[in-house]
Design an enzyme around this catalytic site. Structure first.
Site, PDB file in Angstrom:
ATOM      1  N   SER A  31      41.654  45.375  38.344  1.00  0.00           N
ATOM      2  CA  SER A  31      41.939  44.743  39.635  1.00  0.00           C
ATOM      3  C   SER A  31      40.679  44.167  40.279  1.00  0.00           C
ATOM      4  O   SER A  31      40.761  43.373  41.221  1.00  0.00           O
ATOM      5  CB  SER A  31      42.572  45.767  40.575  1.00  0.00           C
ATOM      6  OG  SER A  31      41.732  46.892  40.739  1.00  0.00           O
ATOM      7  N   CYS A  32      39.510  44.550  39.776  1.00  0.00           N
ATOM      8  CA  CYS A  32      38.237  44.058  40.343  1.00  0.00           C
ATOM      9  C   CYS A  32      38.076  42.560  40.093  1.00  0.00           C
ATOM     10  O   CYS A  32      38.726  41.983  39.227  1.00  0.00           O
ATOM     11  CB  CYS A  32      37.059  44.790  39.711  1.00  0.00           C
ATOM     12  SG  CYS A  32      37.024  46.550  40.061  1.00  0.00           S
ATOM     13  N   ILE A  33      37.168  41.970  40.868  1.00  0.00           N
ATOM     14  CA  ILE A  33      36.866  40.543  40.727  1.00  0.00           C
ATOM     15  C   ILE A  33      35.398  40.385  40.341  1.00  0.00           C
ATOM     16  O   ILE A  33      34.518  40.991  40.970  1.00  0.00           O
ATOM     17  CB  ILE A  33      37.082  39.789  42.060  1.00  0.00           C
ATOM     18  CG1 ILE A  33      38.552  39.843  42.493  1.00  0.00           C
ATOM     19  CG2 ILE A  33      36.562  38.354  41.979  1.00  0.00           C
ATOM     20  CD1 ILE A  33      39.444  38.810  41.875  1.00  0.00           C
TER      21      ILE A  33
END
Lengths: 165, 189
Positions: free
Chosen positions: A33-35
């Site tokens: 889910s990280c960017i």
């Protein structure tokens, strides 16, 4: 023939790395889910990568890793980038990640990936910056490499072939 | 510990042992195979040192994920190497070792049930001990690289706090090379 060595520097959760070493590759491995915010000034061959975890601080914590939150992580990355001489209007900006890897059935959806995508788009737009390329959303984890010699940004989604964005 | 529940390291340490022991009982019953705890630890983990939980971030894993809610909230994640998860499916379905090689609908269902049992046994033991109610969500079963699976869980856990408590349980089957990682991430109050 001289073979140049490549140094891969892994950017961990909440970290921000910036370098002008053309032999370096900045890498976020296993983004869920990280960017990953990838920035590259082709004139100075200056690259930055931020591994941002959450949209924004819920409790207003001032002490946090530099790129833990997107609202402050984008600001921190831009500040560092400018301090190192980069010019933003020629900088390539690319974002990767924001997947929904863990899909709980029913009403328990976390949506952190989607919220992260919205947050990073908003944060960059507020600075008047355009996103040049993106590989975001979906349900698969990804890894991304930023090659500082060329500015190439190569993404590999889980179980798939690498491709350049 | 009272119903208002101050969850500190010492408080969770006892609960971790009680819950983990019961979770392994549930897993042993489901697999009809004696499973033992090979390591149990409770650590306070910050974002900076969270890579110790992920292991190699580019390695494929199969994760079974549940949320829990009640007097406190949190997350439960079981992580296996794919070949270990496939062997567990073979054991649960009484099939010869090596039968399962991919993660289809039926295999996901078996692993989801495994997550239900392990999670419920853990939560029930903890809830009985402190006289509260803790409810698990339905499970999600996912195959992806370890960084994406564990990182997504950590993102949720670090939403409010700079450090979190993580219960880590390693277990193995007697005479069989079965090893899994069981992470419980209570939301600190």
């Amino acid at each position: 023939m001289v073979v140049s060595e490549i140094e891969t520097v892994v950017v961990g959760l909440g970290e921000l790395k910036i370098s002008q070493n053309v032999g370096m590759v900045l890498s976020c491995i296993g983004l869920g889910s990280c960017i990953a915010l990838c920035m590259y000034d082709p004139f100075y061959k200056l690259g930055a990568m931020a591994h941002m975890v959450l949209p924004s601080s819920l409790n207003g914590s001032e002490y946090a890793a530099p790129a833990k939150y997107i609202n402050t992580g984008v600001t921190n990355t831009l500040k560092k980038f400018r301090e190192n001489g980069a010019v933003l209007n020629r900088t390539q900006i690319k974002i990767v990640g924001g997947a929904s890897v863990l899909n709980i059935p029913g009403e328990h959806k976390l949506n952190i990936g989607e919220r992260n995508i919205t947050a990073v788009k908003q944060a960059l737009a507020q600075q008047g910056l355009a996103i040049h390329a993106a590989d975001i959303g979906g349900t698969l984890g990804r890894s991304v490499n930023l090659y500082l010699r060329s500015g190439r940004c190569v993404v590999k989604a889980s179980g798939q072939k690498p491709f350049e964005i | 510990m009272t119903n208002s529940m101050t969850f500190d390291l010492a408080g969770w340490s006892k609960l971790a042992r009680i819950g983990s022991t019961n979770a392994i009982v549930g897993l042993s019953q489901m697999l009809n195979q004696e499973i033992t705890i090979s390591a149990l630890s409770l650590d306070e983990v910050s974002l900076k040192n969270s890579d110790t939980l992920i292991g190699r971030p580019d390695t494929q894993v199969i994760g079974i994920y549940l949320l829990f809610s009640g007097v406190t909230n949190g997350q439960i994640l079981l992580v296996f190497q794919p070949k270990v998860a496939f062997e567990l499916i073979d054991m649960a379905m009484s099939m010869p070792p090596g039968t399962t090689t991919t993660l289809g609908e039926m295999e996901r269902s078996v692993l989801g049930e495994m997550g239900n049992i392990v999670g419920t046994y853990f939560l029930n033991a903890v809830a009985d001990h402190i006289q509260v109610i803790l409810m698990p969500s339905p499970p999600a079963v996912v195959q992806d690289v370890g960084g994406a699976v564990v990182g997504s869980v950590l993102a949720e856990a670090f939403a409010v706090h700079e450090s979190i408590f993580v219960i880590r349980l390693l277990f193995e089957a007697i005479g069989r090379k079965i090893e899994g990682k069981f992470l419980i991430l209570p939301a600190a109050d």
